[in-house]
Enzyme design. Structure first.
Site, PDB file in Angstrom:
ATOM      1  CE  LYS A 116      -4.588  -0.339   2.105  1.00  0.00           C
ATOM      2  NZ  LYS A 116      -5.371  -0.091   3.457  1.00  0.00           N
TER       3      LYS A 116
HETATM    4  O1  G3P Z   1      -8.993   0.617   4.380  1.00  0.00           O
HETATM    5  C1  G3P Z   1      -9.232   1.969   4.959  1.00  0.00           C
HETATM    6  C2  G3P Z   1      -9.874   2.152   6.260  1.00  0.00           C
HETATM    7  O2  G3P Z   1      -9.295   1.343   7.121  1.00  0.00           O
HETATM    8  C3  G3P Z   1      -9.995   3.378   6.828  1.00  0.00           C
HETATM    9  O3  G3P Z   1     -11.443   3.297   7.278  1.00  0.00           O
HETATM   10  O4  G3P Z   1     -13.295   4.082   8.860  1.00  0.00           O
HETATM   11  O5  G3P Z   1     -10.786   4.683   9.356  1.00  0.00           O
HETATM   12  O6  G3P Z   1     -12.080   5.549   7.550  1.00  0.00           O
HETATM   13  P1  G3P Z   1     -11.931   4.658   8.285  1.00  0.00           P
END
Ligand code: G3P
Length: 217
Positions: A83
């Protein structure tokens, strides 16, 4: 649509691997920090649990160091997807790693133009963050639809990996929008199969079956 789990919690990953419904795993520095475990060892252990892509994110922000970190992560297993962030240096790193045959997941995508550049850089996956756009009052799912249209216009091979998924509706809408994959927190996975009418119907079937006094085995 492929379903990835968005977590670094080994216990949860091991439990849900048994469903046979999980096609890969994504992690990021925040999820690794939350797990409290050694990053490289955790990625290696996840790679033992799943055959599908396992995303492991670089920590640096400059090209030279991201490239070195990416090569080290890719060496853990053939199915590691490195990533990198959607920055100019990240795109440069994506192109260099892709040229070496390394799977790259370009993350922190919030616009169609960013996704266009990631595809041109040879990304295996693009991760548009739906939930975080919604949090800002934007329409995160529209970004998935727009990227799908652009990628189809030019037959880009990059897979659309809907990320920052917060609920079952996001999974449904990502599938309707034609995303290739969605990466979901473990708690959302339960949202996908649980329905009160299923539970109620099963209760009635069990009661009526019991009343027959019969057994199958
Ligand atoms: O894969 C990306 C994810 O982990 C981010 O999620 O909920 O932190 O926006 P969030």
């Amino acid at each position: 649509m492929k379903l990835f789990l968005d977590t670094a919690e080994i216990r949860v990953l091991r439990e849900l691997a048994e469903t046979g419904l999980i096609d890969g795993v994504t992690t990021n520095p925040s999820l690794i920090a939350k797990s409290g475990r050694d990053f490289l060892a955790t990625i290696a252990e996840i790679c033992e649990l799943f055959e599908g892509p396992v995303s492991a994110e670089v920590a640096a922000s400059d090209f030279e160091t991201m490239l070195k970190e990416g090569e080290k992560l890719a060496a853990i297993a053939d199915h590691v997807a490195v990533k990198v962030p959607l920055t100019r240096e990240g795109l440069r790193t994506c192109a260099a790693l892709a040229d070496k045959g390394v799977m790259v997941n370009v993350t922190l995508c919030f616009s169609v133009n960013q996704a266009l550049l990631a595809a041109k850089a040879g990304a295996s996956f693009i991760s548009p963050f739906v939930g975080r756009l919604d949090d800002q009052g934007a329409d995160g799912m529209q970004l998935i639809r727009d990227i799908r249209e652009v990628y189809d216009n030019y037959a880009f091979g990059t897979e659309v990996l809907a990320a920052s998924i917060r609920n079952g509706a996001h999974v449904r809408d990502a599938a309707l929008a034609g995303a290739d994959c969605a990466t979901i927190p473990p708690n959302v996975f339960a949202d996908l199969y649980q329905h009160p009418l299923t539970d109620k119907g099963l209760e009635i079937f069990a009661r009526d079956w019991a009343a027959t006094g019969q057994k199958i085995l």
